[in-house]
Motif scaffolding. Structure first.
Motif: not given
Length: 84
Positions: A20-46
């Motif tokens: 469960l911890q491994t799953n959680d760590e992996f999914l948290q990493g995916v969420i962080e990566r997606n949030a970072r990518d979304a922020r970069q796209r938003l900054d570029a659009a701005i």
């Protein structure tokens, strides 16, 4: 596949917890990566939107100047005496 492992299949609690911890760590990493990518796209659009607004304002100013010059030329033409 990491993050999607079925941890309930584990019989030992320490292995289940680890799974469960491994799953959680992996999914948290995916969420962080997606949030970072979304922020970069938003900054570029701005930035792109800001540049477009600057260009629009410059074009409006150029249009206003051209319209003023055209109005001035039309007025000068109307003020000229007509000769036949």
């Amino acid at each position: 596949m990491r993050g999607l492992e079925v941890c309930t299949a584990e019989k030992q609690m320490d292995r289940r917890t680890g799974c469960l911890q491994t799953n959680d760590e992996f999914l948290q990493g995916v969420i962080e990566r997606n949030a970072r990518d979304a922020r970069q796209r938003l900054d570029a659009a701005i930035k792109e939107l800001s540049a477009a607004r600057i260009e629009i304002n410059a074009l409006k100013a150029a249009l206003a100047a051209t319209t003023a010059r055209l109005d001035k030329l039309e007025k000068a033409k109307a003020d000229q005496p007509r000769t036949k």
